[in-house]
Design a protein around this motif. Structure first.
Motif, PDB file in Angstrom:
ATOM      1  N   HIS A  70      32.564  78.804  41.897  1.00 25.17           N
ATOM      2  CA  HIS A  70      32.751  78.469  40.485  1.00 25.17           C
ATOM      3  C   HIS A  70      31.423  78.139  39.822  1.00 25.17           C
ATOM      4  O   HIS A  70      30.528  77.584  40.454  1.00 25.17           O
ATOM      5  CB  HIS A  70      33.695  77.264  40.392  1.00 25.17           C
ATOM      6  N   SER A  71      31.320  78.453  38.547  1.00 23.71           N
ATOM      7  CA  SER A  71      30.175  78.077  37.722  1.00 23.71           C
ATOM      8  C   SER A  71      30.694  77.532  36.392  1.00 23.71           C
ATOM      9  O   SER A  71      31.715  77.985  35.890  1.00 23.71           O
ATOM     10  CB  SER A  71      29.271  79.277  37.454  1.00 23.71           C
ATOM     11  N   GLN A  90      41.514  77.895  59.974  1.00 19.54           N
ATOM     12  CA  GLN A  90      40.859  78.820  60.892  1.00 19.54           C
ATOM     13  C   GLN A  90      39.655  79.518  60.267  1.00 19.54           C
ATOM     14  O   GLN A  90      39.333  80.641  60.601  1.00 19.54           O
ATOM     15  CB  GLN A  90      41.856  79.859  61.430  1.00 19.54           C
ATOM     16  N   LYS A  91      38.977  78.823  59.336  1.00 23.49           N
ATOM     17  CA  LYS A  91      37.787  79.371  58.698  1.00 23.49           C
ATOM     18  C   LYS A  91      36.705  78.296  58.622  1.00 23.49           C
ATOM     19  O   LYS A  91      36.994  77.120  58.503  1.00 23.49           O
ATOM     20  CB  LYS A  91      38.096  79.879  57.292  1.00 23.49           C
ATOM     21  N   GLU A  92      35.450  78.748  58.702  1.00 24.69           N
ATOM     22  CA  GLU A  92      34.300  77.882  58.471  1.00 24.69           C
ATOM     23  C   GLU A  92      33.832  78.122  57.042  1.00 24.69           C
ATOM     24  O   GLU A  92      33.739  79.260  56.599  1.00 24.69           O
ATOM     25  CB  GLU A  92      33.163  78.230  59.436  1.00 24.69           C
ATOM     26  N   TYR A  93      33.525  77.049  56.323  1.00 23.53           N
ATOM     27  CA  TYR A  93      33.083  77.147  54.935  1.00 23.53           C
ATOM     28  C   TYR A  93      31.714  76.514  54.779  1.00 23.53           C
ATOM     29  O   TYR A  93      31.377  75.539  55.462  1.00 23.53           O
ATOM     30  CB  TYR A  93      34.060  76.423  53.997  1.00 23.53           C
ATOM     31  N   ILE A  94      30.934  77.043  53.843  1.00 17.57           N
ATOM     32  CA  ILE A  94      29.683  76.420  53.413  1.00 17.57           C
ATOM     33  C   ILE A  94      29.780  76.241  51.907  1.00 17.57           C
ATOM     34  O   ILE A  94      30.000  77.206  51.177  1.00 17.57           O
ATOM     35  CB  ILE A  94      28.455  77.277  53.762  1.00 17.57           C
ATOM     36  N   LEU A  95      29.626  75.011  51.436  1.00 21.11           N
ATOM     37  CA  LEU A  95      29.607  74.710  50.012  1.00 21.11           C
ATOM     38  C   LEU A  95      28.158  74.471  49.616  1.00 21.11           C
ATOM     39  O   LEU A  95      27.473  73.652  50.241  1.00 21.11           O
ATOM     40  CB  LEU A  95      30.410  73.449  49.697  1.00 21.11           C
ATOM     41  N   SER A  96      27.676  75.170  48.600  1.00 19.54           N
ATOM     42  CA  SER A  96      26.312  75.001  48.098  1.00 19.54           C
ATOM     43  C   SER A  96      26.369  74.764  46.599  1.00 19.54           C
ATOM     44  O   SER A  96      27.000  75.526  45.866  1.00 19.54           O
ATOM     45  CB  SER A  96      25.473  76.248  48.379  1.00 19.54           C
ATOM     46  N   PHE A  97      25.698  73.716  46.145  1.00 18.16           N
ATOM     47  CA  PHE A  97      25.672  73.359  44.736  1.00 18.16           C
ATOM     48  C   PHE A  97      24.276  73.601  44.175  1.00 18.16           C
ATOM     49  O   PHE A  97      23.272  73.334  44.850  1.00 18.16           O
ATOM     50  CB  PHE A  97      26.018  71.874  44.552  1.00 18.16           C
ATOM     51  N   ILE A 138      30.793  79.026  47.403  1.00 15.49           N
ATOM     52  CA  ILE A 138      31.577  78.765  48.604  1.00 15.49           C
ATOM     53  C   ILE A 138      31.563  80.038  49.438  1.00 15.49           C
ATOM     54  O   ILE A 138      31.928  81.102  48.958  1.00 15.49           O
ATOM     55  CB  ILE A 138      33.028  78.369  48.276  1.00 15.49           C
ATOM     56  N   GLN A 139      31.112  79.897  50.681  1.00  7.30           N
ATOM     57  CA  GLN A 139      31.085  81.026  51.610  1.00  7.30           C
ATOM     58  C   GLN A 139      32.012  80.694  52.775  1.00  7.30           C
ATOM     59  O   GLN A 139      32.221  79.531  53.096  1.00  7.30           O
ATOM     60  CB  GLN A 139      29.674  81.238  52.131  1.00  7.30           C
ATOM     61  N   TYR A 140      32.525  81.746  53.417  1.00  5.47           N
ATOM     62  CA  TYR A 140      33.435  81.507  54.535  1.00  5.47           C
ATOM     63  C   TYR A 140      33.301  82.599  55.580  1.00  5.47           C
ATOM     64  O   TYR A 140      32.814  83.688  55.309  1.00  5.47           O
ATOM     65  CB  TYR A 140      34.886  81.433  54.054  1.00  5.47           C
ATOM     66  N   LYS A 141      33.741  82.258  56.774  1.00  8.31           N
ATOM     67  CA  LYS A 141      33.940  83.248  57.840  1.00  8.31           C
ATOM     68  C   LYS A 141      35.023  82.708  58.753  1.00  8.31           C
ATOM     69  O   LYS A 141      35.286  81.498  58.792  1.00  8.31           O
ATOM     70  CB  LYS A 141      32.650  83.540  58.605  1.00  8.31           C
ATOM     71  N   ASN A 142      35.679  83.597  59.461  1.00  5.50           N
ATOM     72  CA  ASN A 142      36.746  83.190  60.367  1.00  5.50           C
ATOM     73  C   ASN A 142      36.163  82.457  61.564  1.00  5.50           C
ATOM     74  O   ASN A 142      35.030  82.717  61.972  1.00  5.50           O
ATOM     75  CB  ASN A 142      37.539  84.403  60.840  1.00  5.50           C
TER      76      ASN A 142
END
Length: 161
Positions: A50-51, A69-76, A147-151
């Motif tokens: 989101h922006s 069942q996912k890994e997330y990275i939140l970057s602001f 927000i990025q994700y991978k299984n």
């Protein structure tokens, strides 16, 4: 008469042009702002990234569903005068604060994962330490949440017979 009409059209065009040049488009700031430096190989950009426009007087609340069942990275990311960014992750089901980046000196990127789906509210505000009081009242900048994700990696079970 034709010359007068052309001058009027030109004057109207020039009247509205500066507003378009000055206005700020924040739609994709999470992809073209400082957040782009946090893009990780092997991760996909989550559609709930989101922006938005923000000032030091605002608090944004974003509702995001994180699937299991996912890994997330939140970057602001935001404008340099609006740093640091303060964010809080709140469990929507219990209203419990799961994480507050103030405790980690306003960390701008966070990795997390859940075994089951979890709806969260993300409250975000900017502290604007490098801004004067006048700039805090007047300055509006873009805020990006990438927000990025991978299984989760699949576990291999070795069977011995």
């Amino acid at each position: 008469m034709k010359l007068v009409g052309k001058i009027q059209v030109l004057a109207l065009f020039l009247l509205f042009l500066p507003g378009q040049l000055i206005s700020q488009n924040c739609d994709m700031h999470h992809l073209d702002g400082d957040c782009q430096y946090d893009i990780q190989k092997g991760y996909k950009v989550y559609s709930q990234s989101h922006s938005a426009k923000i000032s030091a007087l605002d608090t944004l609340e974003l509702n995001v569903v994180f699937y299991g069942q996912k890994e997330y990275i939140l970057s602001f990311c935001t404008h340099k005068n609006l740093y640091p960014i303060h964010f809080v992750l709140i469990d929507q089901q219990t209203n419990e604060v799961l994480y507050d980046n103030e405790e980690d000196k306003y960390l701008e990127s966070l990795g997390l994962g859940f075994d089951v789906a979890k709806p969260l509210t993300i409250k975000v505000d900017v502290i604007a330490r490098k801004s004067t009081e006048q700039e805090i009242k007047e300055k509006i900048g873009c805020l990006g949440l990438l927000i990025q994700y991978k299984n989760y990696p699949r576990k291999k079970v070795k069977l011995q017979l």
